[in-house]
Design an enzyme around this catalytic site. Structure first.
Site, PDB file in Angstrom:
ATOM      1  N   HIS A  12       0.837  -1.205   0.000  1.00  0.00           N
ATOM      2  CA  HIS A  12       0.000   0.000   0.000  1.00  0.00           C
ATOM      3  C   HIS A  12       0.873   1.257   0.000  1.00  0.00           C
ATOM      4  O   HIS A  12       0.575   2.227  -0.716  1.00  0.00           O
ATOM      5  CB  HIS A  12      -0.898   0.023   1.244  1.00  0.00           C
ATOM      6  CG  HIS A  12      -1.886  -1.092   1.307  1.00  0.00           C
ATOM      7  ND1 HIS A  12      -2.147  -1.791   2.464  1.00  0.00           N
ATOM      8  CD2 HIS A  12      -2.689  -1.631   0.352  1.00  0.00           C
ATOM      9  CE1 HIS A  12      -3.061  -2.704   2.222  1.00  0.00           C
ATOM     10  NE2 HIS A  12      -3.403  -2.642   0.960  1.00  0.00           N
TER      11      HIS A  12
ATOM     12  N   LYS B 265     -17.188  -6.046   7.183  1.00  0.00           N
ATOM     13  CA  LYS B 265     -15.909  -6.615   7.602  1.00  0.00           C
ATOM     14  C   LYS B 265     -15.713  -6.417   9.104  1.00  0.00           C
ATOM     15  O   LYS B 265     -16.355  -5.570   9.719  1.00  0.00           O
ATOM     16  CB  LYS B 265     -14.752  -5.963   6.836  1.00  0.00           C
ATOM     17  CG  LYS B 265     -14.765  -6.229   5.345  1.00  0.00           C
ATOM     18  CD  LYS B 265     -13.541  -5.631   4.669  1.00  0.00           C
ATOM     19  CE  LYS B 265     -13.521  -5.937   3.185  1.00  0.00           C
ATOM     20  NZ  LYS B 265     -12.305  -5.389   2.508  1.00  0.00           N
TER      21      LYS B 265
END
Length: 373
Positions: free
Chosen positions: A17, A41
């Site tokens: 990332h 989630k």
């Protein structure tokens, strides 16, 4: 380009990332990270915790043109357009990634009128790194050393502290114990800036070793709990200044004063185990689990070369106040003593630890001795 966006759950943010964010910085004046708060989630960290981790990770690299916004109950691409972002940047690692991201890109543009997507391909060493990949590493002996290679330092610290907190709560449940967790893992404990080896890494590694020992030897839950409690506190106090008592004795007294074990007999047993790690008085300590705690504490000597090298550098840093020549002499004496015990088969008195680590320990210590010569 003035502004570009990057989106994700980032639980945790990885070096992959970070690479994509770095690419975004190279083509835009400003980068906005859109952090998804996805109700479907169950992330390890809250959105605000993840936001703080991302900002700290960028600050460590002196990336001052990155901001982080939390996206709640909306499409990221649509939120991006509201903030003047015409393009989102995404990393593509595989053809499956491309197929998925291309579908999302079409939806973002044609259905909701959101930002378009730019695709970049990460270097080969980051091609398999994802949050799911990092999560899958957690648990076995040495998992923390492996994880460290794939996430920025702030994410790593947050991850292992979260893991340690779960381990702590399993051993010491209840609100009163929380203050002791904060104390042990904070700046005056294993999380201290001068703790280069006897630190949070050491805690994680040792607790994983205890779990592995218990699982492979059929140890009772009570015995494992005693060893765990002793390990949590065995290096709670770690100073170099002259004192009337050793670090281990001070740590044992800290444990006894904590009140975490209401049973006085078991509290004394844990204190005995802590004192057993003292190279001065430990030889006089007797307890059936003494060899186990010593095996856990010395297991670092038998790790792979990369982990052992990290340990050796950490020990040197903790004794940074000692001149090189003096350190070399003292460290050589310690290693020769420990290697001699390994050759004699007495370094790891417990058979399970001896089988795992005795031979690798000899190799590692021999290599370090050669470097010190």
């Amino acid at each position: 380009m003035k502004r570009i966006g990057f989106s994700g759950t980032l639980d945790p943010i990885t070096n992959g990332h970070m690479w994509v964010i770095g690419e975004a910085r190279s083509i835009a004046d400003e980068v906005i990270v859109f952090l998804s708060e996805n109700s479907t989630k169950q992330p390890r960290f809250s959105a605000e915790e993840r936001r703080a981790i991302v900002l700290e990770s960028c600050a460590e690299r002196q990336w001052d043109n990155v901001q982080v916004l939390v996206v709640k109950s909306d499409y990221t691409a649509r939120v991006a357009r509201k903030h003047g972002v015409d393009y989102l940047i995404r990393g593509i690692r595989t053809t499956a990634d491309f197929d998925y991201e291309n579908l999302i890109q079409q939806t973002n543009v044609e259905v909701i009128g959101g930002a378009k997507t730019l695709f970049v391909m990460p270097p080969r060493d980051l091609g398999s790194v994802s949050s799911s990949f990092v999560k899958a590493l957690e648990g076995p002996v040495g998992w923390n050393w492996t994880t460290k290679k794939f996430v920025p330092a702030p994410a790593y610290r947050a991850w292992i502290t979260s893991w340690l907190h779960k381990e702590w709560q399993a051993s010491f449940p209840g609100a009163p114990a929380e203050a002791w967790f904060a104390r042990l893992t904070g700046a005056d404990g294993y999380g201290g800036a001068t703790r280069h080896y006897h630190n949070l890494d050491h805690l994680v590694h040792g607790l994983a070793e205890i779990r592995a020992w218990a699982a492979n030897t059929g140890a009772t839950a009570q015995d494992a709990d005693l060893v765990r409690a002793a390990f949590w506190f065995h290096d709670a106090y770690y100073g170099h200044e002259p004192s009337s008592v050793s670090n281990e004795e001070a740590s044992a007294r800290l444990w006894l004063g904590s009140g975490l074990e209401p049973d006085a007999g078991r509290a004394d047993e844990v204190a005995t185990l802590i004192r057993a790690t003292d190279h001065l008085q430990g030889g006089h300590m007797a307890h059936p689990l003494k060899d186990i705690l010593l095996g856990v504490d010395l297991a670092i000597l038998g790790q792979d070369e990369e982990v052992y090298s990290h340990y050796a550098r950490g020990i040197r840093a903790e004794y940074g106040h000692v001149p090189d020549d003096r350190y070399g002499e003292q460290r050589t004496r310690v290693l020769e003593h420990l290697r001699g015990k390994a050759y004699a088969g007495t370094l790891f008195a417990d058979p399970w630890f001896a089988e795992q680590y005795n031979e690798p320990a000899i190799v590692n210590m021999t290599r370090e001795l050669a470097a010190l010569a």
